[in-house]
Every structure is written in C-alpha cells, then in structure tokens.
Scaffold this motif. Structure first.
Motif, short mmCIF file in Angstrom:
data_model
loop_
_atom_site.label_atom_id
_atom_site.label_comp_id
_atom_site.label_asym_id
_atom_site.label_seq_id
_atom_site.Cartn_x
_atom_site.Cartn_y
_atom_site.Cartn_z
N HIS A 83 -9.16 -4.62 2.12
CA HIS A 83 -7.94 -3.84 1.91
C HIS A 83 -8.16 -2.39 2.34
O HIS A 83 -7.33 -1.79 3.02
N ILE A 100 -8.41 -2.25 6.24
CA ILE A 100 -7.20 -2.58 7.01
C ILE A 100 -6.17 -1.45 6.94
O ILE A 100 -5.51 -1.15 7.94
N ASN A 101 -6.05 -0.81 5.78
CA ASN A 101 -5.02 0.22 5.66
C ASN A 101 -5.15 1.34 6.69
O ASN A 101 -4.18 1.64 7.40
N PRO A 102 -6.32 1.98 6.81
CA PRO A 102 -6.42 3.04 7.84
C PRO A 102 -6.33 2.49 9.26
O PRO A 102 -5.73 3.15 10.13
N GLN A 161 -8.58 8.69 10.30
CA GLN A 161 -8.52 7.36 9.68
C GLN A 161 -9.59 6.43 10.26
O GLN A 161 -10.18 5.61 9.55
N TYR A 184 -12.88 7.44 8.80
CA TYR A 184 -12.93 6.96 7.42
C TYR A 184 -13.36 5.49 7.39
O TYR A 184 -14.19 5.08 6.57
N HIS A 199 -4.18 15.91 0.60
CA HIS A 199 -4.17 15.77 -0.87
C HIS A 199 -4.14 17.13 -1.56
O HIS A 199 -4.13 17.19 -2.80
N ARG A 223 -8.34 3.17 -11.33
CA ARG A 223 -7.48 2.03 -10.94
C ARG A 223 -6.02 2.31 -11.25
O ARG A 223 -5.13 1.78 -10.60
N GLU A 224 -5.79 3.16 -12.26
CA GLU A 224 -4.41 3.48 -12.61
C GLU A 224 -3.78 4.47 -11.64
O GLU A 224 -2.57 4.61 -11.59
N VAL A 225 -4.64 5.17 -10.91
CA VAL A 225 -4.13 6.19 -9.98
C VAL A 225 -3.91 5.63 -8.58
O VAL A 225 -2.92 5.93 -7.92
N THR A 226 -4.86 4.82 -8.12
CA THR A 226 -4.72 4.26 -6.78
C THR A 226 -5.37 2.89 -6.70
O THR A 226 -6.37 2.62 -7.37
N SER A 227 -4.78 2.06 -5.88
CA SER A 227 -5.34 0.72 -5.66
C SER A 227 -6.51 0.80 -4.67
O SER A 227 -7.30 -0.12 -4.55
N SER A 228 -6.59 1.92 -3.97
CA SER A 228 -7.62 2.07 -2.94
C SER A 228 -8.99 2.34 -3.57
O SER A 228 -9.13 3.21 -4.42
#
Lengths: 245, 146
Positions: free
Chosen positions: A18, A21-23, A54, A57, A108, A192-197
């Motif tokens: 995951h 793949i995102n970047p 990206q 990264y 950010h 985990r509550e802030v980002t799924s990444s």
C-alpha cells in the motif's frame, strides 16, 4: 511459521504494498497528465518536483526492505570489519537526510532543524545506513508532527562515556509506553488513527541498524511536555579534524 | 442539504499523492475539496451534496467513528471508507455520486459496494481510473427521482 506469524507477515506485506503503490500511482498519474497536456505550464515544475520526491520516497521504502533482507538474520561481523574503515560525519549525514524531506515537510508544514551543524562529530560505520535511520525517523516526524511545528535535531559527545548522543524531538503524535514501536510490523495506536500510511518497518530498520551494525541503542518516548523524543546512542564517537571541537 | 454541484469531495489521508487527480478534475471543470479523515468527511456529506464523493477505503478513523465502524463488522473495520460511503448514501447521495477505491479490488468489499450501490474502482492505473471517474461523472443523478 505459525498462523499468527503468517498473519503478521501478510499484514506487513500488505502495508508495504500500500505504501509503495500510493506514491508510484501519484507519479504515474502526474506523468499521464503532463503527457496529455492537462497540467498548466505554471504548475508543471512543482508537479514534476513532487513526482520526483514521491519516487525517492518509494526507493527509500524499498531500501528498508533490502536492508531488512541483508541484515536481519545475517552474521554482521563482516559488516563491522568493513565499517572500521569508514566514518559517518554526523552533520553531513543528518543534513543529507533532512534535504530528502524538504518537499514532504513543506506540504505538511513541518520543518526539520539541526541545532549544531558546525560540530563535526563522527562515528565509524557506513554513512548510507545511518542516513537511512535518520530518513526513517524524519519520515515519521513529518507524517505525525503538528502542522507549523519544528523537529529539532541535536547531537553531542558525552564526556563520561565517549558515546555520541543524537536527540530528535518535536510536537508529534505520541505513543503509549507499552507499545514496542521498534518491533517489526508494529504501528502505534495513535499513529493508526491519524493515517493509514505506514508499514511498521521503518523504525524496526532503525533499531536493526543502530543495535546490530553500530552496536548502539535507540529509544523513543513521550516527554512530560508532550514532545516526542527519539534518542540514539552510538559508541566510539570522535571529532573529525577541522571541526569546531 | 446544500448543493455543491461544481465540486468533487475526495476523502484520502494522503492527498499529496493525488495532485494528478486534482489537476485532472480541475481540467474537466470541477473544483476539488480534499478531506483526510472520516470525521471531516461526514461533516461535509451531511451538510452538502457534492457533485461526487470519492472515497479511499483505507483511511483512518478514531473515537466515536471508530467505535461505530467496528460495530459494522470486519470488512468495515478493515476498510473504514465503506462507512463514509454508507453514511453518504443514507444522507441522500445517489448511487453514481459515491465512488470508493482501494489499491486493488477486494471481492469482499465488492459485496458491500454492490449492496450500497456505489461504484468501486482499483487505483493501480491512473489513466483507467480517470476514464472510469469521467464515465461516472458523465451522468448527473442529482435531480433525478429515485
């Protein structure tokens, strides 16, 4: 491998997939837009710079996997012998890692500052590996720090022990003391509550490199003022000639 | 419910990787609003009806929303975005106005999206994703009767 271990391994692979793949998807989408003339001229430079960031990264993520494969189970004596002939000049390694996060930090609204760039503190070892440690910590710092905040990096040689101490602190999402955030596949509950990444691999690689290859220690804790601090202790520090000390 | 027919609402916790989608939708004449967590998304879909609501299934949730999601079962617990899609449908969003996506297609997710009558896309190939989004946007169900 038992069922629990298999689940952990599958979860780790899924997270890493995951995160890679995102970047990559972002880069492909941007290039597709550029090829089709969708991106206005005034935005092209920024979009391509972002795409390059990206890709870098993603390479960093894959490098973590490579280091994991190379050093997690291996006899590291050969590495340590080879490392005797190399040195890590700390400000140089930290600044190189900081530069990698300029784009991400900007998006950010988080900045990273080295408090004492003129101090030429050093340790023996492979600088590529130590740079990866800082990159992994800065990645977390940028991802989880409060917008508008600063990540402060300081390093000094402790007179009593001769160890190099590096402290990285900032206003970030904390973690509970019982969470072993350096274990493979572990992500803090608040993170985990802030980002799924997040793969749960980066901090594990930090520990692997610091403890196994540099014979040092890495710890993380939340200070009473709420700041999150990572502290690295490396033995055998020295100052390179021409330094301020 | 206030209509915002010129704007696409996108729920994704990593909008920095979606510049391409923003540029594409802008080029097609839409405005784009990104939200990065379930709470922000639900606030928007309960108050406004956007032209479309595009949802990453893998988004974070916390507090009361996480509790509500976990009550929905393991698929919702793994893919939080399904909850946002369901709330949007219950708030009056029509089937072609809600699009969910994940890194790759998951059969168990498809069962839920079929039940909710929302579009489900895999985002591995942006040019296909863009074609699919445009196909969905080619028909505006906002004013049609159920």
């Amino acid at each position: 491998m038992d069922v629990e271990e298999k689940d952990k391994a599958m979860n780790l692979i899924s997270n890493i997939t995951h995160q890679a793949i995102n970047p990559l998807n972002g880069v492909i989408g941007t290039l597709d837009n550029v090829v089709k003339g969708i991106v206005p001229d005034e935005k092209k430079q920024q979009r391509l710079t972002s795409a390059r960031s990206q890709l870098e990264y993603t390479v960093s993520l894959l490098r973590n996997l490579a280091y994991f494969a190379q050093y997690s189970g291996a006899d590291v004596l050969a590495y340590r012998k080879e490392a005797e002939n190399r040195k890590c000049i700390i400000p140089q390694v930290i600044i190189e890692a900081m530069m990698f996060f300029q784009e991400q930090g900007s998006s950010h609204d988080v900045s990273i500052e080295l408090a004492n760039p003129a101090d030429q503190n050093a340790v023996k070892g492979n600088p590529d590996l130590l740079r990866q440690v800082f990159m992994n910590i800065f990645d977390n710092a940028v991802k989880y720090s409060k917008p508008g905040s600063k990540v402060l990096v300081k390093d000094w040689i402790q007179k009593r022990s001769g160890d190099l101490i590096i402290s990285i602190s900032g206003q970030s999402i904390g973690f509970d003391p019982e969470e072993d955030i350096f274990s493979l596949g572990v992500r803090g509950r608040k993170a985990r509550e802030v980002t799924s990444s997040g793969s749960g691999l980066g901090l594990h690689i930090c520990r692997l490199i610091i403890e196994k290859l540099f014979n040092g220690e890495i710890t993380g804790y939340t200070r009473s003022d709420g700041d999150v601090v990572f502290e690295i202790r490396l033995p055998g520090a020295f100052v390179v000639s021409g330094g301020m000390k | 419910m206030i209509d915002r027919k010129d704007t696409i609402l996108v729920l994704d916790d990593e909008p920095e990787f979606l510049d391409w989608l923003e540029d594409f939708l802008l080029a097609k004449g839409y405005r784009v609003l990104f939200v990065t967590n379930i709470a922000e998304a639900l606030k928007e879909v309960r108050n406004y009806r956007y032209r479309a609501f595009i949802v990453d299934l893998n988004v974070p949730a916390s507090g009361e929303y996480l509790t509500a999601i976990e009550k929905k079962g393991p698929i919702y617990s793994q893919y939080h975005g399904l909850y946002a899609a369901e709330v949007a449908r219950n708030a009056g969003y029509r089937d072609r106005q809600v699009v969910v996506y994940s890194v790759h297609a998951v059969p168990a997710v498809k069962d839920v999206t079929d039940r909710l009558f929302v579009a489900y896309l895999a985002k591995g190939r942006p040019h296909i994703f863009k074609e699919q989004v445009m196909d969905i946007l080619s028909y505006d169900p906002s004013d049609k009767q159920a």
